[in-house]
Write an enzyme that holds these catalytic residues in place. Structure first.
Site, PDB file in Angstrom:
ATOM      1  N   TYR A 277      -9.817 -11.503   8.911  1.00 31.29           N
ATOM      2  CA  TYR A 277     -11.036 -12.316   8.930  1.00 31.29           C
ATOM      3  C   TYR A 277     -10.666 -13.738   8.548  1.00 31.29           C
ATOM      4  CZ  TYR A 277     -10.371 -10.916   4.091  1.00 31.29           C
ATOM      5  OH  TYR A 277      -9.799 -10.650   2.873  1.00 31.29           O
TER       6      TYR A 277
ATOM      7  N   LYS B  72       0.810  -1.228   0.000  1.00 32.55           N
ATOM      8  CA  LYS B  72       0.000   0.000   0.000  1.00 32.55           C
ATOM      9  C   LYS B  72       0.843   1.278   0.000  1.00 32.55           C
ATOM     10  CE  LYS B  72      -3.960  -2.287   1.971  1.00 32.55           C
ATOM     11  NZ  LYS B  72      -4.959  -2.416   3.005  1.00 32.55           N
TER      12      LYS B  72
HETATM   13  N1  NAP Z   1     -10.759  -6.262   6.438  1.00 35.44           N
HETATM   14  C1  NAP Z   1     -10.147  -5.525   5.526  1.00 35.44           C
HETATM   15  O1  NAP Z   1     -10.779  -4.954   4.623  1.00 35.44           O
HETATM   16  C2  NAP Z   1      -8.673  -5.300   5.632  1.00 35.44           C
HETATM   17  C3  NAP Z   1      -8.088  -4.226   4.944  1.00 35.44           C
HETATM   18  C4  NAP Z   1      -6.719  -4.036   5.081  1.00 35.44           C
HETATM   19  C5  NAP Z   1      -5.945  -4.907   5.861  1.00 35.44           C
HETATM   20  N2  NAP Z   1      -6.538  -5.941   6.500  1.00 35.44           N
HETATM   21  C6  NAP Z   1      -5.745  -6.844   7.364  1.00 35.44           C
HETATM   22  O2  NAP Z   1      -4.982  -6.022   8.250  1.00 35.44           O
HETATM   23  C7  NAP Z   1      -3.768  -6.687   8.598  1.00 35.44           C
HETATM   24  C8  NAP Z   1      -2.565  -5.748   8.463  1.00 35.44           C
HETATM   25  O3  NAP Z   1      -2.342  -5.449   7.090  1.00 35.44           O
HETATM   26  P1  NAP Z   1      -1.187  -4.401   6.651  1.00 35.44           P
HETATM   27  O4  NAP Z   1      -1.421  -4.116   5.219  1.00 35.44           O
HETATM   28  O5  NAP Z   1      -1.090  -3.281   7.613  1.00 35.44           O
HETATM   29  O6  NAP Z   1       0.140  -5.284   6.835  1.00 35.44           O
HETATM   30  P2  NAP Z   1       1.654  -4.721   6.998  1.00 35.44           P
HETATM   31  O7  NAP Z   1       1.798  -3.411   6.339  1.00 35.44           O
HETATM   32  O8  NAP Z   1       2.527  -5.863   6.612  1.00 35.44           O
HETATM   33  O9  NAP Z   1       1.798  -4.471   8.601  1.00 35.44           O
HETATM   34  C9  NAP Z   1       1.761  -5.547   9.488  1.00 35.44           C
HETATM   35  C10 NAP Z   1       1.612  -5.008  10.917  1.00 35.44           C
HETATM   36  O10 NAP Z   1       1.409  -6.133  11.798  1.00 35.44           O
HETATM   37  C11 NAP Z   1       2.429  -6.165  12.794  1.00 35.44           C
HETATM   38  N3  NAP Z   1       2.690  -7.576  13.117  1.00 35.44           N
HETATM   39  C12 NAP Z   1       2.942  -8.587  12.255  1.00 35.44           C
HETATM   40  N4  NAP Z   1       3.055  -9.751  12.926  1.00 35.44           N
HETATM   41  C13 NAP Z   1       2.864  -9.474  14.236  1.00 35.44           C
HETATM   42  C14 NAP Z   1       2.857 -10.254  15.438  1.00 35.44           C
HETATM   43  N5  NAP Z   1       3.074 -11.580  15.409  1.00 35.44           N
HETATM   44  N6  NAP Z   1       2.611  -9.633  16.623  1.00 35.44           N
HETATM   45  C15 NAP Z   1       2.382  -8.296  16.657  1.00 35.44           C
HETATM   46  N7  NAP Z   1       2.389  -7.493  15.556  1.00 35.44           N
HETATM   47  C16 NAP Z   1       2.622  -8.081  14.365  1.00 35.44           C
HETATM   48  C17 NAP Z   1       3.605  -5.442  12.180  1.00 35.44           C
HETATM   49  O11 NAP Z   1       4.454  -4.971  13.213  1.00 35.44           O
HETATM   50  P3  NAP Z   1       5.973  -4.485  12.911  1.00 35.44           P
HETATM   51  O12 NAP Z   1       5.864  -3.030  12.518  1.00 35.44           O
HETATM   52  O13 NAP Z   1       6.652  -4.704  14.195  1.00 35.44           O
HETATM   53  O14 NAP Z   1       6.486  -5.357  11.795  1.00 35.44           O
HETATM   54  C18 NAP Z   1       2.859  -4.295  11.452  1.00 35.44           C
HETATM   55  O15 NAP Z   1       2.465  -3.311  12.374  1.00 35.44           O
HETATM   56  C19 NAP Z   1      -3.695  -7.925   7.717  1.00 35.44           C
HETATM   57  O16 NAP Z   1      -4.116  -9.033   8.482  1.00 35.44           O
HETATM   58  C20 NAP Z   1      -4.698  -7.646   6.601  1.00 35.44           C
HETATM   59  O17 NAP Z   1      -5.259  -8.825   6.072  1.00 35.44           O
HETATM   60  C21 NAP Z   1      -7.896  -6.155   6.398  1.00 35.44           C
END
Ligand code: NAP
Length: 283
Positions: A220, A65
């Site tokens: 989800y 993103k």
């Molecule tokens: N429902 C929807 O429409 C929707 C829309 C967007 C995203 N999502 C979901 O939102 C989530 C995040 O997406 P993103 O795009 O933000 O991913 P991202 O940019 O890769 O960021 C991942 C985040 O999760 C943290 N993290 C990863 N593993 C972890 C763990 N084991 N314990 C604690 N923190 C952890 C990372 O921390 P660090 O900074 O320390 O690496 C970072 O803050 C995903 O599961 C995605 O599927 C859902």
């Protein structure tokens, strides 16, 4: 047929093609929406190829993103203030327009669920692309946000990013246990980490959970996510995963591409609980 896609890595789990098929069927628009798994260093190349080959618009998911934001020629205000893009469209002048529909989609779902009011105190877990993408809508709505993240510096960077719009608190996880922060009543916890994807739970103190708190996981799955199971186990009654947000953010993307807003209420009512059982939708 008009071609659209979702780009991500991993992408296998994505339900976006099913949701867009439901929208297309409901609105009578004919479109082909596919999943594209992009090798980590090939995002901009893949997008350019897609548009060269007739693609008209795309959704962007984990972890591209922020990169998507950089390749856009123009941005909607939502995208400009978020600094991340989850929806792009080729304009009539062949420019790439970037939007962010995650924030507005989440806000719509939280309102549908009655999980939020202006002035809600929100504890936001995570500082990745999704966390950054939802903050602008939440602060516009009037909420107060505290961010904690596994990597403290990432939470700090996000708070810095928004500092000219609204002050966002950021804390080290261990400081949440500190007396004064422990006394803050959070109305809503939003898990915007990807921890649930690997069966993990973000490291937060139990004392934050109160019976009347709302807990929302952006992730989800077929059953409750690990974070939501943990919340329920500790007495939280009001929980939701991110399927509603997924449908709402997709609807705003569909609107950007086609100028028609699908009726999401009908789709959420009919498919929220069984979206994982749909493998195909008859045309
Ligand atoms: N429902 C929807 O429409 C929707 C829309 C967007 C995203 N999502 C979901 O939102 C989530 C995040 O997406 P993103 O795009 O933000 O991913 P991202 O940019 O890769 O960021 C991942 C985040 O999760 C943290 N993290 C990863 N593993 C972890 C763990 N084991 N314990 C604690 N923190 C952890 C990372 O921390 P660090 O900074 O320390 O690496 C970072 O803050 C995903 O599961 C995605 O599927 C859902």
């Amino acid at each position: 047929m008009k071609l659209f896609a979702v780009f991500g890595n991993p992408i296998k789990h994505s339900k976006s093609p099913i949701i867009h098929k439901l929208f297309a069927k409901q609105t009578g628009i004919s479109q082909n929406y596919i999943k594209i798994n992009v090798p980590i260093n090939f995002f901009s190349k893949s997008i350019i190829n897609f548009f060269k080959n007739g693609g008209l618009g795309a959704n962007i998911t984990i972890p591209f993103k922020r990169e998507a934001y950089k390749i856009c020629d123009t941005l909607t205000n939502r995208a400009k203030y978020s600094g991340v893009v989850n929806t792009i469209k080729i304009t009539s002048c062949k420019k790439i327009l970037g939007d962010n529909t995650d924030g507005i989609g989440l806000l719509k779902d939280l309102n549908n669920l009655n999980f939020i009011i202006p002035k809600s105190n929100i504890l936001l877990l995570g500082a990745g692309g999704a966390a950054q993408g939802i903050i602008y809508s939440l602060i516009q709505f009037g909420c107060n946000i505290t961010i904690i993240n596994r990597t403290y510096q990432h939470a700090k960077n996000i708070a810095e990013y928004f500092k000219n719009i609204k002050k966002i608190n950021y804390l080290r996880i261990e400081n949440l246990l500190h007396h004064s922060f422990n006394q803050i009543h959070y109305d809503l916890i939003i898990n915007a980490t990807s921890s649930s994807m690997n069966g993990n739970i973000p490291n937060i103190p139990l004392s934050i959970l109160k019976p009347d708190i709302f807990c929302y996981d952006l992730f989800y799955d077929k059953e409750n996510t690990p974070f939501l199971k943990w919340c329920v186990f500790h007495g939280v009654k009001n929980i939701s995963d991110g399927i509603g947000m997924l449908i709402e953010q997709a609807a705003y993307a569909f609107y950007l591409w086609h100028g028609i807003m699908p009726n999401t209420k009908k789709i959420i009512r009919k498919y929220k609980k069984n979206i994982f059982n749909i493998s195909n939708i008859s045309d």
